[in-house]
Design a protein around this motif. Structure first.
Motif, PDB file in Angstrom:
ATOM      1  N   LEU A 113      11.023   7.528  -0.148  1.00 30.94           N
ATOM      2  CA  LEU A 113      10.332   8.349   0.831  1.00 30.94           C
ATOM      3  C   LEU A 113       8.826   8.263   0.639  1.00 30.94           C
ATOM      4  O   LEU A 113       8.339   8.095  -0.474  1.00 30.94           O
ATOM      5  CB  LEU A 113      10.749   9.822   0.688  1.00 30.94           C
ATOM      6  CG  LEU A 113      12.230  10.151   0.863  1.00 30.94           C
ATOM      7  CD1 LEU A 113      12.476  11.605   0.486  1.00 30.94           C
ATOM      8  CD2 LEU A 113      12.665   9.890   2.307  1.00 30.94           C
ATOM      9  N   GLY A 114       8.092   8.400   1.717  1.00 27.89           N
ATOM     10  CA  GLY A 114       6.647   8.587   1.660  1.00 27.89           C
ATOM     11  C   GLY A 114       6.338  10.007   2.090  1.00 27.89           C
ATOM     12  O   GLY A 114       6.984  10.537   2.989  1.00 27.89           O
ATOM     13  N   ALA A 115       5.377  10.636   1.439  1.00 33.08           N
ATOM     14  CA  ALA A 115       5.034  12.014   1.798  1.00 33.08           C
ATOM     15  C   ALA A 115       3.539  12.229   1.673  1.00 33.08           C
ATOM     16  O   ALA A 115       2.946  11.879   0.645  1.00 33.08           O
ATOM     17  CB  ALA A 115       5.782  13.007   0.908  1.00 33.08           C
ATOM     18  N   SER A 116       2.930  12.775   2.719  1.00 32.29           N
ATOM     19  CA  SER A 116       1.520  13.134   2.616  1.00 32.29           C
ATOM     20  C   SER A 116       1.399  14.305   1.644  1.00 32.29           C
ATOM     21  O   SER A 116       2.373  14.996   1.344  1.00 32.29           O
ATOM     22  CB  SER A 116       0.937  13.468   3.988  1.00 32.29           C
ATOM     23  OG  SER A 116       1.705  14.446   4.646  1.00 32.29           O
TER      24      SER A 116
ATOM     25  N   THR B 234      -1.987  10.694   4.850  1.00 32.86           N
ATOM     26  CA  THR B 234      -1.156  10.239   5.967  1.00 32.86           C
ATOM     27  C   THR B 234      -1.353   8.756   6.257  1.00 32.86           C
ATOM     28  O   THR B 234      -0.381   8.012   6.456  1.00 32.86           O
ATOM     29  CB  THR B 234      -1.472  11.072   7.222  1.00 32.86           C
ATOM     30  OG1 THR B 234      -1.110  12.447   6.977  1.00 32.86           O
ATOM     31  CG2 THR B 234      -0.698  10.566   8.430  1.00 32.86           C
TER      32      THR B 234
ATOM     33  N   ILE C  60       0.399   6.434   3.480  1.00 32.21           N
ATOM     34  CA  ILE C  60       1.862   6.323   3.458  1.00 32.21           C
ATOM     35  C   ILE C  60       2.411   5.708   4.743  1.00 32.21           C
ATOM     36  O   ILE C  60       3.489   5.094   4.731  1.00 32.21           O
ATOM     37  CB  ILE C  60       2.537   7.674   3.157  1.00 32.21           C
ATOM     38  CG1 ILE C  60       2.236   8.708   4.238  1.00 32.21           C
ATOM     39  CG2 ILE C  60       2.145   8.185   1.790  1.00 32.21           C
ATOM     40  CD1 ILE C  60       3.130   9.918   4.138  1.00 32.21           C
ATOM     41  N   LEU C  61       1.682   5.836   5.848  1.00 34.45           N
ATOM     42  CA  LEU C  61       2.121   5.141   7.057  1.00 34.45           C
ATOM     43  C   LEU C  61       1.975   3.632   6.893  1.00 34.45           C
ATOM     44  O   LEU C  61       2.786   2.859   7.415  1.00 34.45           O
ATOM     45  CB  LEU C  61       1.346   5.635   8.272  1.00 34.45           C
ATOM     46  CG  LEU C  61       1.712   7.036   8.775  1.00 34.45           C
ATOM     47  CD1 LEU C  61       0.819   7.444   9.933  1.00 34.45           C
ATOM     48  CD2 LEU C  61       3.180   7.101   9.179  1.00 34.45           C
TER      49      LEU C  61
ATOM     50  N   LEU D 110       4.952   2.597   5.113  1.00 41.68           N
ATOM     51  CA  LEU D 110       6.123   2.607   5.992  1.00 41.68           C
ATOM     52  C   LEU D 110       6.223   1.319   6.789  1.00 41.68           C
ATOM     53  O   LEU D 110       7.288   0.685   6.822  1.00 41.68           O
ATOM     54  CB  LEU D 110       6.045   3.818   6.934  1.00 41.68           C
ATOM     55  CG  LEU D 110       7.161   3.924   7.977  1.00 41.68           C
ATOM     56  CD1 LEU D 110       8.494   4.207   7.306  1.00 41.68           C
ATOM     57  CD2 LEU D 110       6.834   5.019   9.003  1.00 41.68           C
TER      58      LEU D 110
ATOM     59  N   VAL E  71       8.522   2.022   1.993  1.00 38.37           N
ATOM     60  CA  VAL E  71       9.281   3.267   2.048  1.00 38.37           C
ATOM     61  C   VAL E  71      10.144   3.228   3.299  1.00 38.37           C
ATOM     62  O   VAL E  71       9.849   2.513   4.259  1.00 38.37           O
ATOM     63  CB  VAL E  71       8.368   4.521   2.062  1.00 38.37           C
ATOM     64  CG1 VAL E  71       7.496   4.573   0.815  1.00 38.37           C
ATOM     65  CG2 VAL E  71       7.493   4.554   3.310  1.00 38.37           C
TER      66      VAL E  71
ATOM     67  N   CYS F 205       8.957   8.577   6.223  1.00 37.62           N
ATOM     68  CA  CYS F 205       7.759   9.320   5.817  1.00 37.62           C
ATOM     69  C   CYS F 205       7.803  10.742   6.359  1.00 37.62           C
ATOM     70  O   CYS F 205       8.313  10.977   7.455  1.00 37.62           O
ATOM     71  CB  CYS F 205       6.492   8.651   6.339  1.00 37.62           C
ATOM     72  SG  CYS F 205       5.999   7.191   5.439  1.00 37.62           S
TER      73      CYS F 205
ATOM     74  N   ILE G 265       4.965  13.451   7.273  1.00 36.54           N
ATOM     75  CA  ILE G 265       3.519  13.479   7.427  1.00 36.54           C
ATOM     76  C   ILE G 265       3.070  14.800   8.042  1.00 36.54           C
ATOM     77  O   ILE G 265       3.837  15.479   8.720  1.00 36.54           O
ATOM     78  CB  ILE G 265       3.006  12.302   8.278  1.00 36.54           C
ATOM     79  CG1 ILE G 265       3.594  12.347   9.688  1.00 36.54           C
ATOM     80  CG2 ILE G 265       3.337  10.976   7.608  1.00 36.54           C
ATOM     81  CD1 ILE G 265       2.996  11.317  10.639  1.00 36.54           C
TER      82      ILE G 265
END
Length: 309
Positions: free
Chosen positions: A95-98, A129, A132-133, A136, A141, A144, A146
């Motif tokens: 996972l990606g997370a802001s 943001t 991590i985008l 993505l 990842v 995400c 965001i």
């Protein structure tokens, strides 16, 4: 199930740093180097250029990377299919997370998800943001979370929770627990998040809609983390805007105070972001559905109370 040399290659390609790749894989840096050299020997081409103390992909490495990503995805699909045949979910989810979501909301979401899916291994990549985008669309990842608008055509977003940004000031500030006009912000010292932050983008857009010229604001300091920003406000370096989730405990303790800014709308949506195209499948889709159904219920509370079911 994935070829280990390809997994090492993907880690180095993702970070363009052998040391960080080694930390991610729980290997020594020399072991990572050996695996890359073995893969280069097998393919009879160099995959990385190490000139000038910097690591970059060669043309051959760039050509291999999308195939390595596809093979990794296929391996995960196979693992999930075998697990599903036995009536359970298993596999890996990245996972990606802001930052605000990653620090204050995601741990509760993951804990709730793992109660229902204990065989799934989850890795989280944090950042603002924009960062991590990028991860993505580069397939580093799978999904995400965001806090700002995506501002890209190669991703699609789905809102899962409303958030509110709040203006916070030191406890002894003249604006503490007061209502001020939005125009007064032009005389205040502001501490802000860095460029690329979803939080900063939301604040700037709201100020512009309220008629405030952001170019003329008095920016005292910029921080790459919410915690740094909050510490700066507590120290009296300026006022700041943060998510209600980030500041809930400081407000409960009284170390920071809210200032209500008349004429400023700082509501925003937390969103799930996926690569444009078909909906995610497998574990990523399972997690996406879980968040959409349970985010409000699992959101933290300042006093530790759980949300009503």
């Amino acid at each position: 199930m994935e070829n280990f040399r390809l997994r090492v290659f993907r880690a180095v390609a993702g970070h363009l740093n052998f040391r960080i790749a080694a930390e991610e894989l729980l290997l020594t840096q020399s072991a990572v180097t050996q695996q890359v050299k073995a893969l280069e020997s097998e393919l009879d081409v160099p995959l990385f250029d190490r000139a000038g103390g910097r690591v970059s992909l060669t043309a051959a490495g760039a050509a291999l990377l999308p195939f390595a990503n596809r093979l990794a995805a296929l391996s995960e699909e196979a693992r999930e299919a075998v697990a599903a045949a036995n009536g359970r979910s298993a596999g890996r989810l990245t996972l990606g997370a802001s930052q605000t979501i990653g620090q204050y909301l995601l741990p509760q979401l993951i804990a709730g998800f793992l109660k229902e899916n204990p065989k799934i291994e989850i890795t989280v990549l944090g950042g603002n943001t924009q960062t991590i985008l990028e991860a993505l669309v580069e397939h580093r990842v799978q999904l995400c979370l965001i806090e700002g608008p995506a501002m890209r055509r190669d991703v699609k977003v789905e809102a899962f929770m409303e958030d509110h940004m709040v203006c916070v000031v030191p406890s002894g500030h003249e604006w503490a627990d007061k209502e001020v006009d939005v125009k007064q912000l032009q005389q205040a010292k502001l501490v802000t998040r860095e460029l690329g932050s979803g939080s900063r983008r939301i604040v700037e857009q709201a100020l512009q809609k309220a008629g405030v010229d952001v170019k003329h604001l008095r920016l005292a300091m910029t921080f790459d983390s919410t915690e740094g920003l909050l510490s700066a406000v507590e120290a009296g370096l300026g006022i700041g805007f943060v998510s209600r989730w980030a500041v809930r405990n400081q407000l409960a303790l009284g170390t920071l105070k809210p200032a209500r800014v008349r004429g400023l709308n700082l509501a925003r949506m937390f969103s799930l972001a996926t690569v444009a195209g078909p909906d995610p499948a497998g574990i990523a889709r399972t997690f996406q559905r879980f968040v959409l159904q349970h985010a409000e219920q699992l959101a933290p509370r300042a006093t530790g109370r759980k949300a009503k079911a």
